[in-house]
Motif scaffolding. Structure first.
Motif: not given
Length: 116
Positions: A62, A86, A91-93, A100, A102, A107
């Motif tokens: 992360d 995560s 945060q969304r990936f 990312c 957000d 990245r």
């Protein structure tokens, strides 16, 4: 969950530095759950399998919290794009690009993955 006989002996492979190497059996990847894998260079990858059977591999670290925890994150979709959130700060990936969702400036690495 029961897998069809023709998929039970398949191995999940990642590409790193141009070489493919076996990581685990496909049957170990349950849809919606991640698995961490140690790469030959000491880094970690997080592997995911979605309900349609597509495979994804991203860096397990992360970038916001610094811990290797993305394999324990929650998976979902946003505007049709698969992501992992995560477990630390949520945060969304994007699982395909590593972007990312957000924070556009962040990245994570992605890896080629296949089942053979």
């Amino acid at each position: 969950m029961t897998l069809a006989p023709e998929t039970t002996d398949l191995k999940v492979e990642l590409q790193s530095n141009g070489d493919w190497f076996a990581v685990c059996e496909l049957a170990r990847l349950l849809p919606g759950r991640g698995v961490a894998a140690l790469l030959p260079d000491g880094r970690q990858a997080a592997l995911f399998r979605d309900r349609a059977g597509r495979l994804y591999a991203v860096d397990n670290r992360d970038p916001f919290g610094g811990a290797a925890v993305l394999s324990r994150g929650l998976t979902g979709t946003h505007q049709g794009r698969p992501f992992v959130a995560s477990p630390l700060l949520k945060q969304r990936f994007d699982l395909e690009t590593g972007q990312c969702l957000d924070d556009e400036s962040v990245r994570i690495a992605t890896y080629e993955v296949r089942a053979q």
